[in-house]
Write a protein that holds these residues in place. Sequence first.
Motif, PDB file in Angstrom:
ATOM      1  N   ALA A 182     122.159  27.618  71.182  1.00  0.00           N
ATOM      2  CA  ALA A 182     122.641  26.250  71.406  1.00  0.00           C
ATOM      3  C   ALA A 182     122.643  25.452  70.104  1.00  0.00           C
ATOM      4  N   GLU A 183     121.649  25.667  69.265  1.00  0.00           N
ATOM      5  CA  GLU A 183     121.610  24.985  67.974  1.00  0.00           C
ATOM      6  C   GLU A 183     122.715  25.505  67.052  1.00  0.00           C
ATOM      7  N   THR A 184     122.941  26.816  67.090  1.00  0.00           N
ATOM      8  CA  THR A 184     123.938  27.423  66.208  1.00  0.00           C
ATOM      9  C   THR A 184     125.345  26.967  66.539  1.00  0.00           C
ATOM     10  N   ILE A 185     125.670  26.877  67.818  1.00  0.00           N
ATOM     11  CA  ILE A 185     127.052  26.593  68.224  1.00  0.00           C
ATOM     12  C   ILE A 185     127.365  25.095  68.268  1.00  0.00           C
ATOM     13  N   ALA A 186     126.350  24.253  68.132  1.00  0.00           N
ATOM     14  CA  ALA A 186     126.575  22.802  68.147  1.00  0.00           C
ATOM     15  C   ALA A 186     127.553  22.422  67.040  1.00  0.00           C
ATOM     16  N   GLY A 187     128.550  21.636  67.383  1.00  0.00           N
ATOM     17  CA  GLY A 187     129.568  21.267  66.419  1.00  0.00           C
ATOM     18  C   GLY A 187     130.787  22.161  66.452  1.00  0.00           C
ATOM     19  N   THR A 188     130.673  23.304  67.129  1.00  0.00           N
ATOM     20  CA  THR A 188     131.826  24.202  67.308  1.00  0.00           C
ATOM     21  C   THR A 188     132.244  24.237  68.773  1.00  0.00           C
ATOM     22  N   ALA A 189     131.299  24.537  69.640  1.00  0.00           N
ATOM     23  CA  ALA A 189     131.577  24.561  71.079  1.00  0.00           C
ATOM     24  C   ALA A 189     131.263  23.202  71.691  1.00  0.00           C
ATOM     25  N   LEU A 190     132.055  22.823  72.667  1.00  0.00           N
ATOM     26  CA  LEU A 190     131.845  21.571  73.382  1.00  0.00           C
ATOM     27  C   LEU A 190     130.786  21.754  74.466  1.00  0.00           C
ATOM     28  N   ARG A 191     129.927  20.763  74.632  1.00  0.00           N
ATOM     29  CA  ARG A 191     129.038  20.743  75.793  1.00  0.00           C
ATOM     30  C   ARG A 191     129.867  20.206  76.959  1.00  0.00           C
ATOM     31  N   THR A 192     130.324  21.099  77.824  1.00  0.00           N
ATOM     32  CA  THR A 192     131.223  20.693  78.903  1.00  0.00           C
ATOM     33  C   THR A 192     130.439  20.023  80.032  1.00  0.00           C
ATOM     34  N   PRO A 193     131.067  19.075  80.735  1.00  0.00           N
ATOM     35  CA  PRO A 193     130.373  18.366  81.814  1.00  0.00           C
ATOM     36  C   PRO A 193     130.353  19.176  83.099  1.00  0.00           C
ATOM     37  N   LEU A 194     129.584  18.715  84.058  1.00  0.00           N
ATOM     38  CA  LEU A 194     129.700  19.200  85.431  1.00  0.00           C
ATOM     39  C   LEU A 194     130.582  18.208  86.179  1.00  0.00           C
ATOM     40  N   VAL A 195     131.653  18.701  86.757  1.00  0.00           N
ATOM     41  CA  VAL A 195     132.621  17.848  87.444  1.00  0.00           C
ATOM     42  C   VAL A 195     132.417  17.966  88.954  1.00  0.00           C
ATOM     43  N   PRO A 196     132.008  16.890  89.638  1.00  0.00           N
ATOM     44  CA  PRO A 196     131.823  16.966  91.088  1.00  0.00           C
ATOM     45  C   PRO A 196     133.174  17.054  91.802  1.00  0.00           C
ATOM     46  N   CYS A 197     133.198  17.826  92.882  1.00  0.00           N
ATOM     47  CA  CYS A 197     134.438  18.031  93.649  1.00  0.00           C
ATOM     48  C   CYS A 197     134.356  17.294  94.979  1.00  0.00           C
ATOM     49  N   ALA A 198     135.257  16.337  95.186  1.00  0.00           N
ATOM     50  CA  ALA A 198     135.289  15.604  96.452  1.00  0.00           C
ATOM     51  C   ALA A 198     135.684  16.494  97.607  1.00  0.00           C
ATOM     52  N   TRP A 199     136.306  17.619  97.303  1.00  0.00           N
ATOM     53  CA  TRP A 199     136.778  18.530  98.349  1.00  0.00           C
ATOM     54  C   TRP A 199     135.751  19.623  98.698  1.00  0.00           C
ATOM     55  N   GLY A 200     134.538  19.527  98.171  1.00  0.00           N
ATOM     56  CA  GLY A 200     133.502  20.491  98.519  1.00  0.00           C
ATOM     57  C   GLY A 200     132.937  20.259  99.910  1.00  0.00           C
ATOM     58  N   ASP A 201     132.270  21.266 100.452  1.00  0.00           N
ATOM     59  CA  ASP A 201     131.655  21.170 101.779  1.00  0.00           C
ATOM     60  C   ASP A 201     130.395  20.306 101.727  1.00  0.00           C
ATOM     61  N   ALA A 202     130.075  19.663 102.846  1.00  0.00           N
ATOM     62  CA  ALA A 202     128.883  18.809 102.906  1.00  0.00           C
ATOM     63  C   ALA A 202     127.607  19.624 102.733  1.00  0.00           C
ATOM     64  N   ASP A 203     127.580  20.856 103.268  1.00  0.00           N
ATOM     65  CA  ASP A 203     126.360  21.663 103.195  1.00  0.00           C
ATOM     66  C   ASP A 203     126.271  22.487 101.906  1.00  0.00           C
ATOM     67  N   ARG A 204     127.322  22.484 101.116  1.00  0.00           N
ATOM     68  CA  ARG A 204     127.294  23.159  99.823  1.00  0.00           C
ATOM     69  C   ARG A 204     128.155  22.363  98.837  1.00  0.00           C
ATOM     70  N   PRO A 205     127.692  21.172  98.439  1.00  0.00           N
ATOM     71  CA  PRO A 205     128.446  20.371  97.473  1.00  0.00           C
ATOM     72  C   PRO A 205     128.739  21.181  96.213  1.00  0.00           C
TER      73      PRO A 205
END
Length: 311
Positions: free
Chosen positions: A13-36
């Motif tokens: 993680a230290e090595t790749i900082a500045g080259t690779a993006l730290r991607t977000p977690l994107v919540p899905c409104a279309w997910g199931d209630a029992d398994r968001p």
Amino acid sequence: MRLVTLGDIHSAAETIAGTALRTPLVPCAWGDADRPLWLKPENLQPIGAFKIRGARNAIRPGMTGVVAYSSGNHGQAVAYVARQLGIPAIVVVPDTTPDVKIAGMQNLGADVIVVAPAERVSRAEELAARHGYPLIPPFDSLDVIAGQGTVGLEIAEDLPDVEVVLVPISGGGLISGVGTAIRALAPRAKVIGVEPALAADARESLAAGRVVSWPIESTQQTIADGLRSPQLSELTFAHIREVVDAIVTVTEEEIGAAVGVLARSSRLVAEPSGAVTTAAYLYHREELPIGRTVAVLSGGNINPALLAALV
């Protein structure tokens, strides 16, 4: 056999900082209630796929050049990192590689060699020996696996109570690294691999307790061009036996439909290989644990004509 550790992944993680993006977690409104559902969109990386993480961790300053073999995304990652470090890159790809991926490598300055699928490894080894450059494999490397493991590190940090992590499988480098991080940081979570039914060598290998190779003619049939590797390596298989709970397979129709769902419902461009985890979530619920789920969207390098047809 030495396996990747959490310490290796933190170092990566230290090595790749500045080259690779730290991607977000994107919540899905279309997910199931029992398994968001949350998506981990690695298609947002500079080269459109997670492979940049492992490539940057494996290619170090001081190397005079690099050689790689790839189905496309690893080659783009190697080309990108090599250009960043100012060294030449040679990438050997099969003649089934999508044009958009070949163009991506060439635009990044790589010398791209196109061969029959069965020849890509041997040609890359030959070129590495001829030029005296190190060979950067797409998955059979502790450095590459540790770099890919930063995906799992970020998931565990951003969603500590994650319960299910869905990860595509081809050669096994991504799930080896992600599974290692998740086991260490979110030990109650289940790590589930996903692969096309037409290239299900990993599922068969896990069931058999040994690496099983599929004919390359068979695996080349799947639309998921990034998941066509005919077998795991002994290194990735050793990781998978330790950190993967199960492997689910998806059909070609399910993969194509998932590409469309991701584009229409989450406004994310996924290549078929990146959409397999969403396909498993949508169409194989009965095979998955219930709970807070993250699906790794591993890449988005898809030919525009195919994307239009699937959307």
